[in-house]
Design an enzyme around this catalytic site. Structure first.
Site, short mmCIF file in Angstrom:
data_model
loop_
_atom_site.label_atom_id
_atom_site.label_comp_id
_atom_site.label_asym_id
_atom_site.label_seq_id
_atom_site.Cartn_x
_atom_site.Cartn_y
_atom_site.Cartn_z
N HIS A 136 1.70 105.96 107.89
CA HIS A 136 0.25 105.73 107.75
C HIS A 136 -0.25 104.76 108.84
O HIS A 136 -1.28 105.00 109.47
CB HIS A 136 -0.03 105.18 106.35
N GLU A 137 0.51 103.68 109.05
CA GLU A 137 0.07 102.67 110.03
C GLU A 137 0.19 103.20 111.46
O GLU A 137 -0.67 102.93 112.30
CB GLU A 137 0.86 101.37 109.87
N GLN A 141 -7.67 98.36 112.84
CA GLN A 141 -8.44 98.04 111.63
C GLN A 141 -9.12 96.68 111.71
O GLN A 141 -10.03 96.40 110.93
CB GLN A 141 -7.53 98.06 110.40
N CYS A 200 -6.56 103.28 101.85
CA CYS A 200 -6.63 102.52 103.10
C CYS A 200 -7.78 101.53 103.01
O CYS A 200 -8.86 101.88 102.54
CB CYS A 200 -6.87 103.51 104.24
N LEU A 201 -7.55 100.31 103.48
CA LEU A 201 -8.63 99.30 103.47
C LEU A 201 -9.85 99.77 104.26
O LEU A 201 -10.97 99.37 103.96
CB LEU A 201 -8.13 97.99 104.10
N GLY A 207 0.04 97.32 104.31
CA GLY A 207 0.16 97.48 105.75
C GLY A 207 -1.18 97.38 106.44
O GLY A 207 -2.22 97.64 105.82
N HIS A 256 -2.77 105.13 112.35
CA HIS A 256 -3.90 104.28 112.78
C HIS A 256 -3.84 104.03 114.28
O HIS A 256 -4.87 104.00 114.96
CB HIS A 256 -3.85 102.92 112.07
NI NI Z 1 -4.85 102.39 106.51
#
Ligand code: NI
Length: 167
Positions: free
Chosen positions: A139-140, A52, A97-98, A47, A143
């Site tokens: 999670h997204e 991000q 997470c990236l 995701g 963000h």
């Molecule tokens: Ni993330």
């Protein structure tokens, strides 16, 4: 299409609550395409949220289909202005997470959610899902509100772990 660079914590853009998308125009459509390509470019990535990649807009893409923990799955999900309208249950799960590449953390999430918003073509979309895909959606959406998983752990001492391997 293009693979976009990922912003890394503590970049400020990751901490700002994102704005609703007023209308899906060409620029938004291109951003969604690029976000999707960026997600697929990172092996194991399930995701990605617009902050991000530097845009404080309420857009996210999710694809949990390749992940071993996934049970119920809708393949590629594009969500614009997503809102959780229903949640059930609770589970503690290890997240990564990236944008926080060196750590993972134990986070409490609902086990089942219903999310309402728009799809990539601006049509109303409601998705009810559970298990791993439900966790990715939460999670997204975090963000989009300026939260990272490290903001959600109960204890910074006990619940954050340095990554030993990268996917
Ligand atoms: Ni993330």
């Amino acid at each position: 299409m293009a693979v976009l660079p990922i912003l890394i914590y503590p970049n400020k853009t990751l901490k700002i609550p994102s704005s609703k998308v007023p209308q899906v125009d060409e620029n938004i459509s291109l951003l969604i395409k690029n976000m999707t390509e960026t997600m697929y470019d990172h092996k194991g990535c399930v995701g990605l949220a617009a902050p991000q990649v530097g845009y404080n807009l309420r857009i996210m893409v999710v694809d949990a289909s390749k992940h071993k923990k996934t049970t119920l799955c809708h393949n590629l999900i594009v969500f614009i202005n997503p809102v959780i309208t229903k949640k059930e249950g609770a589970i503690i799960i290890r997240e990564g997470c990236l944008s926080v590449p060196d750590y993972t953390g134990n986070v409490k999430r609902a086990t089942k959610v219903t999310v309402n918003g728009l799809d990539g073509n601006s049509n109303p979309q409601e998705i009810t899902t559970e298990g791993f895909e439900a966790i990715v959606l939460q999670h997204e959406i975090d963000h989009l509100d300026g939260y990272l998983f490290i903001d959600r752990v109960a204890s910074l001492k006990r619940d954050i772990f340095r990554r030993k391997k990268y996917q």
